[in-house]
Design a protein around this motif. Structure first.
Motif, short mmCIF file in Angstrom:
data_model
loop_
_atom_site.label_atom_id
_atom_site.label_comp_id
_atom_site.label_asym_id
_atom_site.label_seq_id
_atom_site.Cartn_x
_atom_site.Cartn_y
_atom_site.Cartn_z
N ASP A 121 44.28 28.51 32.89
CA ASP A 121 42.84 28.44 32.68
C ASP A 121 42.08 28.49 34.00
OD1 ASP A 121 43.09 28.25 29.96
OD2 ASP A 121 43.13 26.06 29.95
N LEU A 122 42.82 28.56 35.10
CA LEU A 122 42.19 28.60 36.41
C LEU A 122 41.58 29.95 36.72
CD1 LEU A 122 44.97 26.76 38.49
CD2 LEU A 122 43.19 25.80 37.04
N VAL A 123 41.84 30.94 35.86
CA VAL A 123 41.29 32.28 36.08
C VAL A 123 40.42 32.66 34.88
CG1 VAL A 123 43.28 32.98 37.47
CG2 VAL A 123 43.26 33.46 35.02
N PRO A 124 39.49 33.60 35.04
CA PRO A 124 38.65 34.02 33.91
C PRO A 124 39.49 34.62 32.78
CG PRO A 124 37.72 34.77 35.99
CD PRO A 124 39.09 34.26 36.30
N PRO A 125 38.98 34.59 31.55
CA PRO A 125 39.75 35.11 30.40
C PRO A 125 40.23 36.55 30.58
CG PRO A 125 37.87 33.85 29.62
CD PRO A 125 37.72 33.93 31.11
N ALA A 126 39.39 37.42 31.12
CA ALA A 126 39.79 38.81 31.29
C ALA A 126 40.94 38.94 32.29
CB ALA A 126 38.60 39.66 31.73
N VAL A 127 40.97 38.07 33.28
CA VAL A 127 42.08 38.07 34.24
C VAL A 127 43.34 37.54 33.58
CG1 VAL A 127 42.90 37.12 36.44
CG2 VAL A 127 40.52 37.89 36.22
N ARG A 128 43.21 36.51 32.73
CA ARG A 128 44.37 36.00 31.99
C ARG A 128 45.00 37.12 31.15
NH1 ARG A 128 41.25 31.40 30.94
NH2 ARG A 128 40.98 31.91 28.74
N ALA A 129 44.17 37.95 30.54
CA ALA A 129 44.70 39.03 29.71
C ALA A 129 45.51 40.01 30.55
CB ALA A 129 43.54 39.75 29.02
N ILE A 130 45.04 40.29 31.75
CA ILE A 130 45.79 41.19 32.63
C ILE A 130 47.11 40.55 33.04
CG2 ILE A 130 45.80 42.23 34.94
CD1 ILE A 130 42.80 42.77 34.58
N LEU A 131 47.08 39.27 33.37
CA LEU A 131 48.31 38.59 33.78
C LEU A 131 49.32 38.53 32.64
CD1 LEU A 131 46.95 35.62 35.94
CD2 LEU A 131 47.73 37.88 36.67
#
Length: 237
Positions: free
Chosen positions: A214-224
């Motif tokens: 949760d330390l990154v934005p949702p769109a970044v989580r999707a990429i990860l």
């Protein structure tokens, strides 16, 4: 811009001999007051973006995230540089409004020079956390620190924030003790304790363990989740 074109643009930028910068979120050049946060963004965290928003508000400037292809202390590990640009672009889909830039310079003073050369109509002000502020005043990174910083601060200011366990008062005290002659050119902004404690290192550790942080934005989580750039523990970048 697809992965191949992003990678080519970053490689071209890194090969340039002179300080250079490029914009990736729009075709038009930057103009007017810009508060830019130089970082590795490995990956971009909500702390990066909150700091950038807070700093831009403090000086009535447009926010810009600046990926640095070179670093005074570290090599490149973890996500490739073009993927970090992709993640910064993706974060804009979550409501963040930062410009996405890259530059081929490691030092703050050279990053400003790169932005001035690339975007003559822009008025850039760097944004730094406490650790980067300390490096700004480290003589190891200069041929003649006093003369170089005198020239820089004659025209520019720096926005600095608390990071990690260091409260804003500690940042102010460090400035008074170690950089008193430039203290009046440093604007202090305060991050809330939750954001100040967030780090890319922790985000990488969680991602490597299979946890979408949760330390990154949702769109970044999707990429990860899709790319798994941090499958194994990565060193600091």
């Amino acid at each position: 811009m697809d992965h191949g074109r992003l990678a080519d643009a970053i490689a071209r930028l890194d090969r340039a001999a002179a300080p250079a910068a490029e914009r990736f979120d729009a075709r038009e050049p930057l103009a007017g007051p810009i508060a830019f946060l130089p970082a590795a963004f490995n990956p971009p965290t909500v702390a990066h973006l909150r700091l950038l928003e807070r700093a831009a508000e403090a000086v009535s400037a447009a926010p810009a995230a600046l990926l640095t292809t070179r670093n005074v202390d570290k090599g490149v590990t973890g996500a490739p540089l073009h993927a970090r640009i992709e993640m910064l672009l993706a974060a804009r889909r979550d409501g963040y409004r930062h410009a996405v830039l890259a530059a081929n310079t490691a030092r703050i003073i050279d990053q400003v020079a790169a932005l001035e050369a690339a975007f003559p109509a822009a008025d850039p002000t760097p944004v730094v956390g406490f650790d980067t502020l300390v490096r700004l005043f480290d003589p190891r990174y200069y041929t003649s620190m006093t003369s170089e910083l005198d020239r820089f601060f004659e025209r520019r200011r720096v926005i600095a924030a608390n990071r990690g366990p260091h409260a804003l008062e500690a940042v102010a005290e460090w400035l008074r003790t170690n950089a008193r002659e430039y203290e009046h050119r440093v604007i202090l902004v305060e991050l809330d304790p939750e954001a100040a404690a967030i780090s890319s290192t922790r985000a990488r550790e969680l991602a490597a363990a299979g946890i979408l942080p949760d330390l990154v934005p949702p769109a970044v989580r999707a990429i990860l989740a899709e790319r798994r750039y941090y499958r194994a523990p990565a060193g600091p970048t």
